[in-house]
Design an enzyme around this catalytic site. Structure first.
Site, PDB file in Angstrom:
ATOM      1  CG  ASP A 174     -18.255  15.186 -47.187  1.00 37.27           C
ATOM      2  OD1 ASP A 174     -18.435  15.313 -45.960  1.00 37.27           O
ATOM      3  OD2 ASP A 174     -17.255  15.633 -47.776  1.00 37.27           O
ATOM      4  CG  ASP A 373     -18.067  15.601 -41.025  1.00 40.07           C
ATOM      5  OD1 ASP A 373     -18.725  15.805 -42.060  1.00 40.07           O
ATOM      6  OD2 ASP A 373     -16.900  15.157 -41.044  1.00 40.07           O
TER       7      ASP A 373
END
Length: 493
Positions: A174, A373
């Site tokens: 992440d 992201d």
């Protein structure tokens, strides 16, 4: 002569309408070909495959460089990445059901990132970082959950060893988080994961952190019990993990191991990443894996989540490909976690949309900007940007057969009678005239198995724009931390 003009106008309009529907030779800077048949084929195979059907030896870590001892911050190593859907046995009867569940999870993810940013901008911090002696239960740090099945993050997983001797675990990666953590026994409340839950007593390198340790002080939310540090990480969808903050040894196949990595040993974990054992934070904060190991760069290449059995790689300290399309990584003084990129604009069919470059920038208060992201699926754009992009795309595709919108997508098409379709290119524009042009399959995606495709961008009421993983698939994204730049290398997987 006056009667010919309307007729001529009609034929010119007809000719223009077929501009993006033929499969003749084309300018790759303005026109792309979408292979409709290939995309639909993947929607049929993804439901019947999951990673657990593979031999375990085929899912272990692979390395680009073999290092005989513990590696340093400059050593290069590589891990296999797998999509979340390949890790779990699907309970969806059709592709549209699977797709809608992905979008619901993705909306939770976006809410999580925006909540995290607003928390920073509001200057909400834990009030006291000094160590205090108090008896506290893990649930005293917990927060209510909204949904036990919602996912705050985690779309791609790597196989990582934890402890001494090392046991292998699937860990979500992440770029929007910093704190590393995994589920630990004893569990007061743990979700289902693919691997056995980590047992601290089985590892000789397990070491609880004290309340005055620099790692404990760096936590956003912490507490103290018998001079042992407790942590909590709460996500914007109401999910959370709570437990002991410790150091452990992480290992990466044959490439070596890292001693003393701070991570959470979660005893109460709810609404999180069903299937994975926990999370590896790759954000820019001090507790992320990249910061703790002083990594100079990291990169990943994400495969299409519908491509059954395919894997890609997460690499550390690998060089930036020479043909990369680069852009500056920007700093936001209000948060160190997110990776902001200096985006100047976007184009459709080689023509820049009419949006001022200032709309893409971070302002003095920390609002706005564009982040890259890996955990967000669909690229979210500020409404002004999105509407300009969408309107230009629709303007150049008047011949495509439109259909009703699906979930967050308002621009969808019926390609059920087509095997290929010619469409205008979509590109991200950076300083110096550099552009990253997407393949058609990264912005026109199937939402069912019968031929409904949607324009895979969405508007957001937030000031924060996010370049998501649907657009990144098939491109190596390299975060050159040492030189504050990000590189995009199409096809370098």
């Amino acid at each position: 002569m006056a009667a010919i003009t309307p007729l001529l106008f009609f034929f010119l309009t007809l000719l223009f309408s077929f501009k993006f529907s033929t499969t003749e030779s084309h300018n790759p800077n303005t026109v792309a070909i979408l292979d409709v048949s290939a995309s639909l084929q993947l929607t049929h195979t993804v439901l019947s495959f999951n990673l657990q059907t593979l031999n375990p030896t085929t899912t272990t870590t692979t390395v680009q460089q073999i290092i005989p001892s513990n590696f340093t911050s400059s050593s290069s190593f590589s891990l296999l990445l797998h999509s979340r859907d390949s890790l779990l046995t699907t309970n969806h009867s059709d592709y549209k059901s699977l797709f809608l569940s992905r979008l619901a999870r993705d909306s939770n993810r976006v809410n999580s990132l925006n909540a995290k940013l607003q928390l920073k901008l509001s200057n909400i911090r834990k009030s006291d970082l000094r160590p205090v002696e108090t008896e506290i239960r893990p649930e005293d740090l917990s927060t209510p959950i909204i949904s036990g099945v919602s996912q705050g993050s985690g779309e791609y997983f790597a196989r990582i060893g934890v402890g001494t001797p090392a046991n292998q675990y699937y860990m979500a990666i992440d770029t929007g988080s910093d704190v590393n953590w995994l589920q630990c026994e004893p569990c007061s409340d743990c979700y289902q994961e693919t691997d056995p839950i980590f047992q601290p007593e089985s590892s000789s390198s397990y070491n609880p952190l004290t309340c005055d340790s620099r790692q404990c002080v760096a936590l956003e939310t912490s507490a103290c019990r018998n001079n042992r540090c407790l942590y909590q990480v709460a996500y914007g969808d109401g999910s959370y993990t709570v437990g002991d903050f410790v150091t452990e040894t992480l290992s990466f196949g044959k490439s070596g191991s890292i001693n003393g990595v701070a991570l959470g040993c979660g005893h109460d974990n709810e609404g999180l990443f069903v299937g994975s054992a926990g999370l590896i934070g790759l954000g820019g904060g001090p507790l992320s894996l990249t910061s703790q190991t002083k990594t100079s760069s990291f990169s990943y290449c994400l495969v299409n989540r519908d491509q059954a059995g395919a894997s890609s790689t997460l690499e550390f300290n690998s060089p930036l490909p020479s043909d990369s399309i680069t852009a500056p990584l920007l700093k936001n003084g209000k948060t160190t976690t997110f990776y902001y990129v200096q985006l100047m604009g976007m184009s459709v069919g080689g023509k820049a949309i009419s949006v001022s470059p200032e709309v893409f920038q971070v302002d003095e208060s920390g609002d706005g900007g564009v982040i890259v992201d890996c955990g967000t699926a669909v690229t979210r754009l500020r409404t002004q940007i999105y509407e300009s992009l969408r309107d230009e795309f629709k303007k150049l595709t008047p011949n495509l057969r439109s259909t009703n919108g699906v979930a967050l997508f308002d621009t969808c098409y019926d390609f059920s009678s087509l095997s290929t379709v010619r469409v205008p290119t979509v590109s991200f524009l950076f300083a110096g005239g550099k552009s990253w042009t997407l393949p058609a399959k990264n912005y026109l995606i199937p939402v069912d198995s019968s031929g409904t495709f949607c324009f895979a961008f969405a508007p957001t009421t937030s000031s924060l724009s996010i370049i998501g993983n649907v657009q990144q698939q098939g491109t190596r994204v390299n975060f050159d931390l040492a030189n504050s730049r990000v590189g995009f290398s199409p096809g370098k997987c």
